[in-house]
Design an enzyme around this catalytic site. Structure first.
Site, PDB file in Angstrom:
ATOM      1  N   ASP A   1      -0.599 -13.877 -10.176  1.00 33.49           N
ATOM      2  CA  ASP A   1      -0.693 -14.861  -9.547  1.00 33.49           C
ATOM      3  C   ASP A   1       0.127 -14.995  -8.600  1.00 33.49           C
ATOM      4  O   ASP A   1       0.742 -14.106  -8.260  1.00 33.49           O
ATOM      5  CB  ASP A   1      -0.622 -16.602 -10.613  1.00 33.49           C
ATOM      6  CG  ASP A   1      -1.340 -16.458 -11.676  1.00 33.49           C
ATOM      7  OD1 ASP A   1      -2.197 -15.975 -12.296  1.00 33.49           O
ATOM      8  OD2 ASP A   1      -1.513 -17.332 -11.393  1.00 33.49           O
TER       9      ASP A   1
ATOM     10  N   HIS B   1      -7.535 -18.017  -7.422  1.00 36.28           N
ATOM     11  CA  HIS B   1      -5.907 -19.364  -7.792  1.00 36.28           C
ATOM     12  C   HIS B   1      -6.284 -19.911  -6.252  1.00 36.28           C
ATOM     13  O   HIS B   1      -5.134 -20.408  -6.160  1.00 36.28           O
ATOM     14  CB  HIS B   1      -5.268 -18.428  -7.866  1.00 36.28           C
ATOM     15  CG  HIS B   1      -4.004 -18.692  -8.148  1.00 36.28           C
ATOM     16  ND1 HIS B   1      -4.335 -20.565  -9.367  1.00 36.28           N
ATOM     17  CD2 HIS B   1      -2.937 -19.068  -7.827  1.00 36.28           C
ATOM     18  CE1 HIS B   1      -2.898 -20.619  -9.838  1.00 36.28           C
ATOM     19  NE2 HIS B   1      -1.813 -19.862  -8.542  1.00 36.28           N
TER      20      HIS B   1
ATOM     21  N   HIS C   1      -2.724 -22.965  -3.253  1.00 35.37           N
ATOM     22  CA  HIS C   1      -2.120 -24.131  -3.667  1.00 35.37           C
ATOM     23  C   HIS C   1      -1.233 -24.649  -4.006  1.00 35.37           C
ATOM     24  O   HIS C   1      -0.034 -25.244  -3.897  1.00 35.37           O
ATOM     25  CB  HIS C   1      -0.683 -22.739  -4.193  1.00 35.37           C
ATOM     26  CG  HIS C   1      -0.277 -22.045  -5.298  1.00 35.37           C
ATOM     27  ND1 HIS C   1       0.951 -22.892  -5.789  1.00 35.37           N
ATOM     28  CD2 HIS C   1      -0.211 -21.315  -5.771  1.00 35.37           C
ATOM     29  CE1 HIS C   1       1.367 -22.756  -7.173  1.00 35.37           C
ATOM     30  NE2 HIS C   1      -0.025 -21.688  -7.134  1.00 35.37           N
TER      31      HIS C   1
ATOM     32  N   HIS D   1       3.592 -13.567 -11.876  1.00 32.84           N
ATOM     33  CA  HIS D   1       3.349 -13.756 -10.216  1.00 32.84           C
ATOM     34  C   HIS D   1       3.547 -12.344  -9.927  1.00 32.84           C
ATOM     35  O   HIS D   1       5.249 -11.812  -9.519  1.00 32.84           O
ATOM     36  CB  HIS D   1       4.246 -14.967  -9.659  1.00 32.84           C
ATOM     37  CG  HIS D   1       3.934 -16.088 -11.028  1.00 32.84           C
ATOM     38  ND1 HIS D   1       4.313 -16.159 -12.238  1.00 32.84           N
ATOM     39  CD2 HIS D   1       3.083 -16.784 -10.064  1.00 32.84           C
ATOM     40  CE1 HIS D   1       3.893 -17.657 -12.336  1.00 32.84           C
ATOM     41  NE2 HIS D   1       2.889 -18.332 -11.162  1.00 32.84           N
TER      42      HIS D   1
HETATM   43 ZN   LIG Z   1       0.585 -19.911  -9.033  1.00 38.54          ZN
END
Ligand SMILES: [Zn+2]
Length: 263
Positions: free
Chosen positions: A58, A109, A113, A203
């Site tokens: 991510d 995503h 954020h 991530h």
């Molecule tokens: Zn994230």
């Protein structure tokens, strides 16, 4: 790991309504008018058979760390899902193109954020639609998977998922790699969570175009890369194979065990 992951088609969809996120049984009490439209619920497992898992990365793409992750995956002929933020996509379109060109899945995503529960429904839709557009602008086809930042799947995001043809994907294993606990710790946590259907949260980037790093991390994802180099061959040696959720029917849904720790 639950053993009833075979197929949960009836529980994969919930009625839209104020109670839609309160639990799997809530939809039964929703007014008939609110049940007219079905929205998906976040999937916590991949439905791909015995000893198959899914790796997800991510907050990228990152010009520094995403290529390193891709190199490791390529060395082991493993495909993964990259849930990208739209603002990073705009900054690093070549990285997005490489992700897709090497057979991985690009997921949505959001743009920047945010905690989606803090936004209006219109702003949630904008966060998601802009990211779809940013990805297609790179020449990569529109994402069909969506993950909410922090696992905060607000009701509005699930409605937009239904509208845009996106499947909401959560996770079942969260090694909290973004907090940089040490590559050995990250690897140990992934190995401890390995199971049929597991979706691992990692991530490869930092939301906000590297200008807004995770607190305490400085946006350094070197531990994530080092951990991957350690646990991936170990999992392969143990007999696991890897896939992406979009290649299979919806898997088990529910609340991830460590939510909302994930980013
Ligand atoms: Zn994230």
């Amino acid at each position: 790991m639950p053993q009833t992951r075979r197929s949960l088609p009836r529980r994969h969809f919930l009625a839209v309504g104020a109670t839609a996120l309160l639990g799997l049984g809530a939809s039964a009490a929703a007014p008939a008018a609110a049940r007219a439209r079905l929205v998906p619920t976040p999937e916590t497992e991949v439905n791909a058979g015995s000893m198959v898992m899914a790796l997800t990365f991510d907050d990228g793409p990152s010009p520094q760390y995403t290529p390193q992750v891709l190199d490791v995956l390529r060395a082991h002929s493993v495909h993964a899902t990259f849930f990208v933020c739209g603002d990073n996509v705009g900054l690093y379109p070549d990285v997005v193109r490489r992700i897709a060109a090497e057979g991985h899945t690009v997921g949505n995503h959001t743009w920047s954020h945010p905690h989606l529960s803090d936004l209006s429904a219109a702003d949630v839709r904008d966060q998601m639609q802009r990211t779809q557009d940013a990805v297609t602008k790179t020449g990569v086809h529109a994402p069909v998977l969506f993950r909410a930042p922090y696992g905060d799947f607000a009701a509005a995001s699930l409605t937009v998922c239904a509208d845009l043809g996106l499947r909401p994907i959560s996770w079942s294993v969260d090694p909290t790699d973004w907090a940089n606990p040490g590559s050995g710790t990250i690897a140990d946590r992934v190995l401890a969570g390995a199971a049929t259907g597991a979706i691992v949260l990692n991530h490869d980037g930092t939301e906000g175009g590297d200008s807004d790093p995770a607190p305490g991390s400085g946006g350094d994802r070197s531990q994530t890369v080092a951990a991957l180099k350690s646990y991936l061959p170990a999992l392969i040696e143990a007999g696991y194979t890897f896939t992406t959720p979009d290649a299979h029917p919806p898997g088990r849904s529910g609340v991830p065990p460590q939510a909302p720790a994930g980013r």
